[in-house]
Design a protein around this motif. Structure first.
Motif, PDB file in Angstrom:
ATOM      1  N   ILE A 158      16.238  50.280  44.792  1.00 38.43           N
ATOM      2  CA  ILE A 158      15.617  49.480  43.738  1.00 38.43           C
ATOM      3  C   ILE A 158      14.742  48.393  44.330  1.00 38.43           C
ATOM      4  O   ILE A 158      15.091  47.755  45.329  1.00 38.43           O
ATOM      5  CB  ILE A 158      16.687  48.866  42.799  1.00 38.43           C
ATOM      6  N   GLU A 159      13.583  48.214  43.729  1.00 42.13           N
ATOM      7  CA  GLU A 159      12.704  47.095  44.076  1.00 42.13           C
ATOM      8  C   GLU A 159      13.316  45.831  43.486  1.00 42.13           C
ATOM      9  O   GLU A 159      13.485  45.726  42.275  1.00 42.13           O
ATOM     10  CB  GLU A 159      11.308  47.352  43.514  1.00 42.13           C
ATOM     11  N   ALA A 160      13.663  44.888  44.345  1.00 39.70           N
ATOM     12  CA  ALA A 160      14.456  43.723  43.942  1.00 39.70           C
ATOM     13  C   ALA A 160      13.550  42.510  43.777  1.00 39.70           C
ATOM     14  O   ALA A 160      13.220  41.818  44.740  1.00 39.70           O
ATOM     15  CB  ALA A 160      15.550  43.460  44.974  1.00 39.70           C
ATOM     16  N   ASP A 161      13.197  42.229  42.546  1.00 40.36           N
ATOM     17  CA  ASP A 161      12.239  41.182  42.206  1.00 40.36           C
ATOM     18  C   ASP A 161      12.918  39.820  42.127  1.00 40.36           C
ATOM     19  O   ASP A 161      14.016  39.696  41.579  1.00 40.36           O
ATOM     20  CB  ASP A 161      11.597  41.541  40.862  1.00 40.36           C
ATOM     21  N   GLU A 162      12.232  38.793  42.642  1.00 39.62           N
ATOM     22  CA  GLU A 162      12.766  37.434  42.576  1.00 39.62           C
ATOM     23  C   GLU A 162      12.376  36.703  41.290  1.00 39.62           C
ATOM     24  O   GLU A 162      12.799  35.555  41.068  1.00 39.62           O
ATOM     25  CB  GLU A 162      12.323  36.613  43.788  1.00 39.62           C
ATOM     26  N   TYR A 163      11.576  37.333  40.445  1.00 39.09           N
ATOM     27  CA  TYR A 163      11.192  36.698  39.186  1.00 39.09           C
ATOM     28  C   TYR A 163      12.436  36.525  38.310  1.00 39.09           C
ATOM     29  O   TYR A 163      13.419  37.239  38.458  1.00 39.09           O
ATOM     30  CB  TYR A 163      10.139  37.535  38.464  1.00 39.09           C
ATOM     31  N   ASP A 164      12.380  35.573  37.374  1.00 41.53           N
ATOM     32  CA  ASP A 164      13.592  35.278  36.611  1.00 41.53           C
ATOM     33  C   ASP A 164      13.970  36.421  35.667  1.00 41.53           C
ATOM     34  O   ASP A 164      13.165  37.272  35.316  1.00 41.53           O
ATOM     35  CB  ASP A 164      13.499  33.943  35.884  1.00 41.53           C
ATOM     36  N   ILE A 201      12.627  29.078  45.810  1.00 45.40           N
ATOM     37  CA  ILE A 201      12.701  30.536  46.002  1.00 45.40           C
ATOM     38  C   ILE A 201      13.721  30.864  47.086  1.00 45.40           C
ATOM     39  O   ILE A 201      14.471  31.840  46.980  1.00 45.40           O
ATOM     40  CB  ILE A 201      11.319  31.111  46.354  1.00 45.40           C
ATOM     41  N   GLU A 202      13.766  30.043  48.128  1.00 41.81           N
ATOM     42  CA  GLU A 202      14.765  30.250  49.175  1.00 41.81           C
ATOM     43  C   GLU A 202      16.175  30.196  48.578  1.00 41.81           C
ATOM     44  O   GLU A 202      17.061  30.970  48.965  1.00 41.81           O
ATOM     45  CB  GLU A 202      14.617  29.195  50.264  1.00 41.81           C
ATOM     46  N   THR A 203      16.395  29.303  47.629  1.00 38.43           N
ATOM     47  CA  THR A 203      17.706  29.216  46.979  1.00 38.43           C
ATOM     48  C   THR A 203      18.042  30.522  46.267  1.00 38.43           C
ATOM     49  O   THR A 203      19.176  31.015  46.354  1.00 38.43           O
ATOM     50  CB  THR A 203      17.728  28.046  45.981  1.00 38.43           C
ATOM     51  N   GLN A 204      17.071  31.108  45.570  1.00 39.85           N
ATOM     52  CA  GLN A 204      17.314  32.372  44.883  1.00 39.85           C
ATOM     53  C   GLN A 204      17.597  33.493  45.876  1.00 39.85           C
ATOM     54  O   GLN A 204      18.470  34.340  45.647  1.00 39.85           O
ATOM     55  CB  GLN A 204      16.127  32.729  43.991  1.00 39.85           C
ATOM     56  N   PHE A 205      16.877  33.503  46.994  1.00 40.96           N
ATOM     57  CA  PHE A 205      17.130  34.525  48.010  1.00 40.96           C
ATOM     58  C   PHE A 205      18.537  34.353  48.595  1.00 40.96           C
ATOM     59  O   PHE A 205      19.194  35.344  48.933  1.00 40.96           O
ATOM     60  CB  PHE A 205      16.067  34.470  49.108  1.00 40.96           C
ATOM     61  N   HIS A 206      18.988  33.101  48.705  1.00 37.31           N
ATOM     62  CA  HIS A 206      20.342  32.918  49.205  1.00 37.31           C
ATOM     63  C   HIS A 206      21.374  33.378  48.185  1.00 37.31           C
ATOM     64  O   HIS A 206      22.465  33.847  48.563  1.00 37.31           O
ATOM     65  CB  HIS A 206      20.608  31.465  49.604  1.00 37.31           C
ATOM     66  N   HIS A 207      21.047  33.282  46.902  1.00 35.53           N
ATOM     67  CA  HIS A 207      21.926  33.863  45.889  1.00 35.53           C
ATOM     68  C   HIS A 207      22.055  35.367  46.110  1.00 35.53           C
ATOM     69  O   HIS A 207      23.151  35.934  45.951  1.00 35.53           O
ATOM     70  CB  HIS A 207      21.383  33.594  44.485  1.00 35.53           C
ATOM     71  N   LEU A 208      20.948  36.023  46.469  1.00 37.00           N
ATOM     72  CA  LEU A 208      21.012  37.454  46.778  1.00 37.00           C
ATOM     73  C   LEU A 208      21.921  37.695  47.981  1.00 37.00           C
ATOM     74  O   LEU A 208      22.775  38.596  47.960  1.00 37.00           O
ATOM     75  CB  LEU A 208      19.606  37.990  47.055  1.00 37.00           C
ATOM     76  N   VAL A 209      21.739  36.912  49.034  1.00 33.44           N
ATOM     77  CA  VAL A 209      22.566  37.046  50.236  1.00 33.44           C
ATOM     78  C   VAL A 209      24.044  36.918  49.879  1.00 33.44           C
ATOM     79  O   VAL A 209      24.897  37.656  50.397  1.00 33.44           O
ATOM     80  CB  VAL A 209      22.172  35.990  51.289  1.00 33.44           C
ATOM     81  N   ARG A 210      24.368  36.002  48.965  1.00 39.27           N
ATOM     82  CA  ARG A 210      25.766  35.784  48.578  1.00 39.27           C
ATOM     83  C   ARG A 210      26.380  36.977  47.852  1.00 39.27           C
ATOM     84  O   ARG A 210      27.600  37.103  47.806  1.00 39.27           O
ATOM     85  CB  ARG A 210      25.862  34.562  47.666  1.00 39.27           C
ATOM     86  N   THR A 211      25.539  37.845  47.272  1.00 47.74           N
ATOM     87  CA  THR A 211      26.074  38.985  46.520  1.00 47.74           C
ATOM     88  C   THR A 211      26.296  40.215  47.396  1.00 47.74           C
ATOM     89  O   THR A 211      26.901  41.182  46.943  1.00 47.74           O
ATOM     90  CB  THR A 211      25.127  39.381  45.368  1.00 47.74           C
ATOM     91  N   VAL A 212      25.790  40.200  48.623  1.00 51.01           N
ATOM     92  CA  VAL A 212      25.959  41.351  49.517  1.00 51.01           C
ATOM     93  C   VAL A 212      27.361  41.289  50.123  1.00 51.01           C
ATOM     94  O   VAL A 212      27.744  40.268  50.697  1.00 51.01           O
ATOM     95  CB  VAL A 212      24.889  41.354  50.616  1.00 51.01           C
ATOM     96  N   PRO A 213      28.146  42.368  50.016  1.00 51.20           N
ATOM     97  CA  PRO A 213      29.527  42.314  50.501  1.00 51.20           C
ATOM     98  C   PRO A 213      29.613  42.244  52.030  1.00 51.20           C
ATOM     99  O   PRO A 213      28.634  42.503  52.736  1.00 51.20           O
ATOM    100  CB  PRO A 213      30.130  43.630  49.984  1.00 51.20           C
TER     101      PRO A 213
END
Length: 462
Positions: A158-164, A201-213
């Motif tokens: 999946i193309e993982a978009d950072e848009y809200d 945006i860096e904060t949102q990318f870190h939210h993504l990092v937090r979801t990776v097991p």
């Protein structure tokens, strides 16, 4: 389940609609811009479309309303849904719960290259026999479709978009996907309409990092300081870097022979040579990221490298739309200054000293806000002539004034036919016209071809 999709003609929501239909759900939808090609694609799938957001659509009585981020408070149908207390959910959350649940999700995030890298990765897995599902923000030429549900495969790209996500969920879409493999391709400032600065945006990318097991893997571009800053906030998964340099560097490295051939190594060990028709360092980096991600699910790098030699690119990525009068006309999705500069440079490497006529429509939300307008002249210096489209009333800023540093090489227009005529008058045999926009641009590609003196096919791949 019957779902009614609000904002169904967007790239993501249209792909979601197709997947939902393939999964056996009843799908209807509405949008304010129901017209081809998305409308015809959806109708071909048996999906009923309604023009506009009339509250009378409540009579459809779906089990769930799936809301796209184009919908805001004040939308008449959404207001009726809220007033009646009817069930609704965002598109990304519905996707995560009903399509991606139980899958090994490979998500591709980044400011640039998401569509191309997702397409490469899906193709590598397809070529290796994995038959993945996918949802991509463009049409990979190897597949001819932007979304596919693969019931018998455990893998989904999946193309993982950072848009809200939606008006009621301001997190980035990608937090809903729960990726096990995540590519962080690059990161710079964009989406000025929702993010105040790069740090947000860096904060949102870190939210993504937090979801990776913990058993997951991050594939991260070593050349991007912003991504290093993201991981410095905390990382709980295995990390592999790509774009590394130096004989002792750990991670994925590439060595370029020429624009169509480059070597790939991992932790200093040679993996093979990619030979393909794609040009540009950005595409080489995209390719290495896809090879690394495919390795996480068991595809040997040598096999991934061989698959990339058969990769056919994506529509609207340096796509040759036709030729007329000895002039080639290309279409590209580039709309951020970095992408514009990279795209022009890629074509320059391909055509050498031949003239490039760049045609630009700055129509993204970020560009309309004028946040990056000062970077436009520098991003276009690799072109011989520049034709910009957009009046001050539409943009909110003066395009001619912005392009003034380019001198006589640049012109701006707010009338499409007049611009087409000017391009045709300026063009001469041997030229290459590069059209860049993230929208349809009023069908300008064919209009230019017609003005050059002949019609031409519109679906040729460069």
């Amino acid at each position: 389940m019957h779902i009614h999709i609000l904002g169904i003609c967007g790239t993501f929501m249209g792909g979601l609609a197709v997947l939902a239909k393939q999964a056996g759900h009843t799908v209807t939808g509405c949008d304010s811009n129901v017209y081809p090609p998305m409308s015809t694609q959806l109708e071909a799938q048996g999906i009923a479309l309604i023009q506009g957001f009339d509250p009378a659509q409540i009579a459809l009585a779906p089990d769930m309303y799936v809301v796209g981020n184009v919908v805001s408070r004040g939308n008449p149908l959404m207001e009726e849904i809220l007033n009646r207390g009817l069930p609704y959910i965002s598109g990304p959350q519905w996707m995560g719960e009903h399509i991606l649940h139980g899958k090994w999700v490979l998500a591709v995030a980044g400011t640039h290259g998401k569509t191309t890298t997702s397409s490469m990765l899906a193709w590598i897995l397809e070529d290796a026999g994995y038959a993945p599902g996918f949802l991509i923000g463009g049409v990979p030429l190897n597949f001819g479709i932007s979304a596919r549900l693969s019931v018998d495969s455990s893998f989904f790209v999946i193309e993982a978009d950072e848009y809200d996500t939606a008006f009621f969920d301001k997190r980035s879409k990608f937090v809903h996907y729960h990726a096990k493999t995540a590519i962080l391709n690059n990161l710079e400032y964009d989406h000025a309409d929702i993010f105040p600065d790069l740090g947000a945006i860096e904060t949102q990318f870190h939210h993504l990092v937090r979801t990776v097991p913990g058993i997951g893997r991050l594939i991260v571009n070593r050349r991007e300081p912003a991504l290093q800053a993201v991981l410095a906030r905390g990382c709980w998964s295995e990390t592999e870097w790509f774009g590394v340099a130096g004989a002792d560097a750990k991670g994925w490295a590439l060595h370029t022979h020429d624009d169509d051939r480059f070597d790939v190594s991992f932790n200093g060990a040679a993996q093979g040579t990619v030979e393909w028709a794609l040009g540009g360092e950005h595409n080489r980096m995209n390719g290495v990221a896809a090879i690394a991600a495919a390795r996480h699910v068991g595809v040997p790098p040598a096999q991934a490298i061989a698959a990339l030699s058969r990769f056919e690119n994506v529509k609207r990525r340096m796509e040759l739309r036709g030729s007329a009068g000895g002039v080639a006309v290309y279409d590209d999705f580039a709309h951020h200054p970095t992408a514009i500069e990279t795209t022009v440079a890629g074509l320059r490497k391909k055509v050498g000293a031949a003239r490039i006529l760049a045609v630009l429509e700055p129509r993204s939300n970020t560009m309309k806000l004028g946040v990056m307008k000062q970077a436009l002249p520098g991003s276009l210096r690799g072109a011989d002539l520049v034709f910009g489209f957009g009046g001050k009333e539409a943009l909110g800023w003066d395009l001619a004034e912005t392009l003034a540093p380019l001198g006589d090489a640049a012109q701006s227009f707010d009338d499409l036919p007049r611009m087409v005529r000017a391009i045709a008058d300026a063009a001469r045999p041997g030229d290459h016209i590069l059209v860049m926009s993230n929208g349809g641009f009023g069908g300008v590609h064919q209009k230019i071809l017609d003005a050059l003196g002949a019609s031409a096919p519109v679906s040729l791949s460069a």
